[in-house]
Design a protein around this motif. Sequence first.
Motif, PDB file in Angstrom:
ATOM      1  N   LYS A  86      13.943 -31.794  -3.025  1.00  0.00           N
ATOM      2  CA  LYS A  86      13.092 -31.076  -3.987  1.00  0.00           C
ATOM      3  C   LYS A  86      13.908 -30.015  -4.723  1.00  0.00           C
ATOM      4  CE  LYS A  86       8.932 -28.349  -4.440  1.00  0.00           C
ATOM      5  NZ  LYS A  86       7.976 -27.496  -3.778  1.00  0.00           N
ATOM      6  N   ASP A  87      14.668 -29.213  -3.981  1.00  0.00           N
ATOM      7  CA  ASP A  87      15.503 -28.185  -4.611  1.00  0.00           C
ATOM      8  C   ASP A  87      16.587 -28.819  -5.481  1.00  0.00           C
ATOM      9  OD1 ASP A  87      13.985 -26.227  -3.412  1.00  0.00           O
ATOM     10  OD2 ASP A  87      15.477 -25.719  -1.882  1.00  0.00           O
ATOM     11  N   ALA A  88      17.114 -29.957  -5.032  1.00  0.00           N
ATOM     12  CA  ALA A  88      18.144 -30.646  -5.814  1.00  0.00           C
ATOM     13  C   ALA A  88      17.603 -31.045  -7.185  1.00  0.00           C
ATOM     14  CB  ALA A  88      18.643 -31.882  -5.063  1.00  0.00           C
ATOM     15  N   ASP A 116      21.546 -31.685   3.776  1.00  0.00           N
ATOM     16  CA  ASP A 116      20.680 -30.920   4.664  1.00  0.00           C
ATOM     17  C   ASP A 116      21.451 -30.241   5.791  1.00  0.00           C
ATOM     18  OD1 ASP A 116      21.099 -33.552   5.649  1.00  0.00           O
ATOM     19  OD2 ASP A 116      19.370 -33.365   6.988  1.00  0.00           O
ATOM     20  N   ALA A 143      22.174 -26.999  -2.511  1.00  0.00           N
ATOM     21  CA  ALA A 143      20.774 -27.303  -2.208  1.00  0.00           C
ATOM     22  C   ALA A 143      20.739 -28.010  -0.865  1.00  0.00           C
ATOM     23  CB  ALA A 143      20.153 -28.178  -3.292  1.00  0.00           C
ATOM     24  N   ASP A 144      19.705 -27.710  -0.075  1.00  0.00           N
ATOM     25  CA  ASP A 144      19.622 -28.330   1.249  1.00  0.00           C
ATOM     26  C   ASP A 144      18.500 -29.366   1.367  1.00  0.00           C
ATOM     27  OD1 ASP A 144      17.395 -26.698   1.339  1.00  0.00           O
ATOM     28  OD2 ASP A 144      18.052 -25.537   3.075  1.00  0.00           O
ATOM     29  N   ASN A 145      17.873 -29.698   0.232  1.00  0.00           N
ATOM     30  CA  ASN A 145      16.828 -30.709   0.269  1.00  0.00           C
ATOM     31  C   ASN A 145      16.665 -31.346  -1.113  1.00  0.00           C
ATOM     32  OD1 ASN A 145      14.575 -29.303  -1.278  1.00  0.00           O
ATOM     33  ND2 ASN A 145      14.983 -27.786   0.330  1.00  0.00           N
ATOM     34  N   ASP A 205      17.143 -27.452 -14.037  1.00  0.00           N
ATOM     35  CA  ASP A 205      17.318 -26.077 -14.531  1.00  0.00           C
ATOM     36  C   ASP A 205      18.767 -25.730 -14.867  1.00  0.00           C
ATOM     37  OD1 ASP A 205      14.603 -25.805 -14.146  1.00  0.00           O
ATOM     38  OD2 ASP A 205      14.787 -24.530 -12.352  1.00  0.00           O
ATOM     39  N   VAL A 252      24.400 -31.320  -2.467  1.00  0.00           N
ATOM     40  CA  VAL A 252      23.098 -31.458  -1.819  1.00  0.00           C
ATOM     41  C   VAL A 252      23.294 -32.134  -0.472  1.00  0.00           C
ATOM     42  CG1 VAL A 252      20.748 -32.329  -2.048  1.00  0.00           C
ATOM     43  CG2 VAL A 252      22.089 -31.805  -4.112  1.00  0.00           C
ATOM     44  N   THR A 268      15.026 -29.699  -8.822  1.00  0.00           N
ATOM     45  CA  THR A 268      14.770 -28.482  -9.597  1.00  0.00           C
ATOM     46  C   THR A 268      16.063 -27.919 -10.161  1.00  0.00           C
ATOM     47  OG1 THR A 268      12.817 -27.962  -8.265  1.00  0.00           O
ATOM     48  CG2 THR A 268      13.827 -26.142  -9.491  1.00  0.00           C
ATOM     49  N   MET A 269      17.092 -27.831  -9.326  1.00  0.00           N
ATOM     50  CA  MET A 269      18.372 -27.273  -9.772  1.00  0.00           C
ATOM     51  C   MET A 269      19.027 -28.172 -10.819  1.00  0.00           C
ATOM     52  SD  MET A 269      19.862 -25.715  -6.235  1.00  0.00           S
ATOM     53  CE  MET A 269      21.131 -24.693  -6.964  1.00  0.00           C
TER      54      MET A 269
END
Length: 129
Positions: free
Chosen positions: A37-39, A11, A33-35, A45, A9, A41-42
Amino acid sequence: MATKTILVVDDEQDVRQVLKKGLVAEGYNVLLADNGKDALTMTRDKHPDLIILDVLMPDISGGSVGLTIQEDPNTRNIPIIFLSCTFSERGKHHNGPLFAGNIRLAKPYDMQQLLKAVRQRLHEKPVKT
């Protein structure tokens, strides 16, 4: 032995790509992941084996991402390696609740030092060269 998955992770695209290249060359599966929020979620998941996490990001700081991961019973056991230009070699042994049990590396980092930290956190034996 199953291939370990590492979530990177950061940016900065260049940093993500360099880390991915180095980790894939060592046989790891790499998610990017570049942010923050995505980090998060990933992490929920995909449940990676380890996370390499930049501290300074535009949406959610790496510190907040790390705390969220550590507070979630489903993800709290995922080790984190924090990377940041705000860390110094002199202060690398600073421990607070966020960094307890996690590794902090200053940017720019040495890839061999990072790979050693990855193997340490994944409890792998060093590769003999």
